[in-house]
Design a protein around this motif. Sequence first.
Motif, short mmCIF file in Angstrom:
data_model
loop_
_atom_site.label_atom_id
_atom_site.label_comp_id
_atom_site.label_asym_id
_atom_site.label_seq_id
_atom_site.Cartn_x
_atom_site.Cartn_y
_atom_site.Cartn_z
N VAL A 22 0.84 -1.20 0.00
CA VAL A 22 0.00 0.00 0.00
C VAL A 22 0.87 1.25 0.00
N ASP A 23 0.32 2.29 -0.64
CA ASP A 23 0.90 3.63 -0.52
C ASP A 23 0.18 4.32 0.63
N VAL A 24 0.95 4.93 1.53
CA VAL A 24 0.38 5.53 2.74
C VAL A 24 0.69 7.02 2.78
N SER A 25 -0.31 7.80 3.12
CA SER A 25 -0.13 9.23 3.38
C SER A 25 -0.67 9.50 4.78
N THR A 26 0.18 9.95 5.69
CA THR A 26 -0.20 10.13 7.10
C THR A 26 -0.01 11.59 7.51
N THR A 27 -1.04 12.15 8.20
CA THR A 27 -0.97 13.53 8.73
C THR A 27 -1.41 13.51 10.19
N PRO A 28 -1.00 14.48 10.96
CA PRO A 28 -1.45 14.54 12.37
C PRO A 28 -2.94 14.91 12.46
N LEU A 29 -3.62 14.36 13.46
CA LEU A 29 -5.04 14.67 13.69
C LEU A 29 -5.12 15.64 14.88
N VAL A 30 -5.52 16.87 14.57
CA VAL A 30 -5.63 17.92 15.60
C VAL A 30 -7.06 18.44 15.60
N VAL A 31 -7.72 18.37 16.76
CA VAL A 31 -9.10 18.84 16.91
C VAL A 31 -9.12 19.92 17.99
N GLU A 32 -9.57 21.13 17.60
CA GLU A 32 -9.65 22.28 18.50
C GLU A 32 -8.33 22.49 19.23
N GLY A 33 -7.24 22.33 18.45
CA GLY A 33 -5.91 22.61 18.99
C GLY A 33 -5.28 21.47 19.75
N GLU A 34 -6.04 20.39 19.87
CA GLU A 34 -5.52 19.26 20.64
C GLU A 34 -5.11 18.13 19.69
N LEU A 35 -3.87 17.59 19.85
CA LEU A 35 -3.38 16.47 19.05
C LEU A 35 -3.99 15.17 19.58
N LEU A 36 -4.76 14.52 18.69
CA LEU A 36 -5.44 13.29 19.09
C LEU A 36 -4.78 12.04 18.53
N GLY A 37 -4.06 12.18 17.44
CA GLY A 37 -3.43 11.01 16.81
C GLY A 37 -3.06 11.32 15.37
N THR A 38 -3.30 10.38 14.50
CA THR A 38 -2.96 10.56 13.08
C THR A 38 -4.10 10.05 12.20
N VAL A 39 -4.12 10.58 10.96
CA VAL A 39 -5.05 10.11 9.95
C VAL A 39 -4.21 9.57 8.78
N ALA A 40 -4.45 8.31 8.43
CA ALA A 40 -3.68 7.69 7.34
C ALA A 40 -4.62 7.30 6.21
#
Length: 494
Positions: free
Chosen positions: A86-104
Amino acid sequence: MAAEIVAALADAVVVTGLDRQVLSANRAAAELFGRPLDDLPGTPIDDLVAVAERQHVAEREHRAVEGEEQRYETKIVGAGGDERVVDVSTTPLVVEGELLGTVATLRDVTEEKHAQDTLARSEARYRNLFESASDAIATFDANGRFTTFNHAAEIISGYRREELVGQWFAPMLPDDELPKALAHFQKALSGETGLFETSFYRKDGDVRTIQVTYSTPRLDEEVLCVIRDVTEQKMLQEQLIQSEKMSAIGQLVSGVAHELNNPLAGISAFAQLLLSEKRFPPDQRTAAEMIYAEARRASRIVQNLLTFARQHKPERTPTSVNQVLDDTLELRGYELRVRGIDVQRDYDEQSPETMADAHQLQQVFLNLITNAEQAMERAERDQQRLTIRTRRSGDLIRIEVEDTGPGIPPNLLERIFNPFFTTKPTGSGTGLGLSISLGIVREHEGRIWAENATQSGARFVIELPIVAPRPTGEFQSTPASQPVTDRLHVLVVD
């Protein structure tokens, strides 16, 4: 609304928490991993990634959490244990200024990757065939410029590929060969396949004969040529033709020699009869002696021709090198005199006999003397001189053949003994004489080399070991010859 869009995406989307466990995923992700959609939340990422890739994926996620977007390729594991690329593109998951994890975002490229690998292996295989081919392979664009060039082509031409790619082929061909080559090139562009023979200039200036087979991978755009160097093959054919000619000449010489021997024997016999007459006047006796001597000389020349023309099995016998040289010079005596070449014999009369094949040595000496004649013919001098020298040097007999020609260029001294190498004009030599001579001398456990003389000209040097005859037992003593008397003798000639 955003959740509905993510759910409908064709690419798999996986949201991962900071603990590296799945928070949520879309239907495409469930299909990709071969798991029910409801089972994915709470699944550790390592359970979804191939063991060999886990460390790599963990490092990439860590960078994504730190705010750096990641794009990479990895392998995942389905529920049945099968791996997918697989080709993967991953970015950080930030909600209302809070880092919750990542979105791939994951895209299955397994089939595409397999096709690329298959193509790469095929290209590597054909590239290996292309580079390892013994024949030169080159491609040209529609304007006749080199586009590709394999290793064999580098060897045949003497050029590196970067020197020729992008260059027009025409400057490599002699002017008289260019129209033919251009005509075949136009045929190739139009889609025809064919074969032709031509010659070209190597980088070092050497002219080689090549056989070109052409085809058209892309009509009106590209020409593919497979090129084979047939220089040696052509020379072998010429040598075969020359050998046939020499065989015919040998048979002719044999017949002519037998026809000449009978009258020469008669002349010698009658000259002897005249010389045996005591009342013969002195001035006439001198003439008779000259007739006898010249008849004997002519007879020796005929015998030398017969000996040289016949085929002989290799056989080593006690041989006088000086005598073989004299016999060879007698064969070339007329040509040397006509060309005004002064022959100087500088022999070591104390040089012993050695076990050798006199016929093979005569072939070597004849090659060297003939080469010297031809070299001096090209030199502009009023008086030409051929010096034949023999010396004993320890356990060796040293023979030197020295001329007053133009000499040998230093860069060619190491090449002149190579088969088919010649400095003579086309049609004037096969380039095999010195190569054959080298082989004969080596068979006699000797050495041969060329050097330039001190003042001018070339010198060929041969060193042969002195080999004493092996004792083969006692021989019967030969009765002493009867002393010459005044009695007449009758000579019977068959």
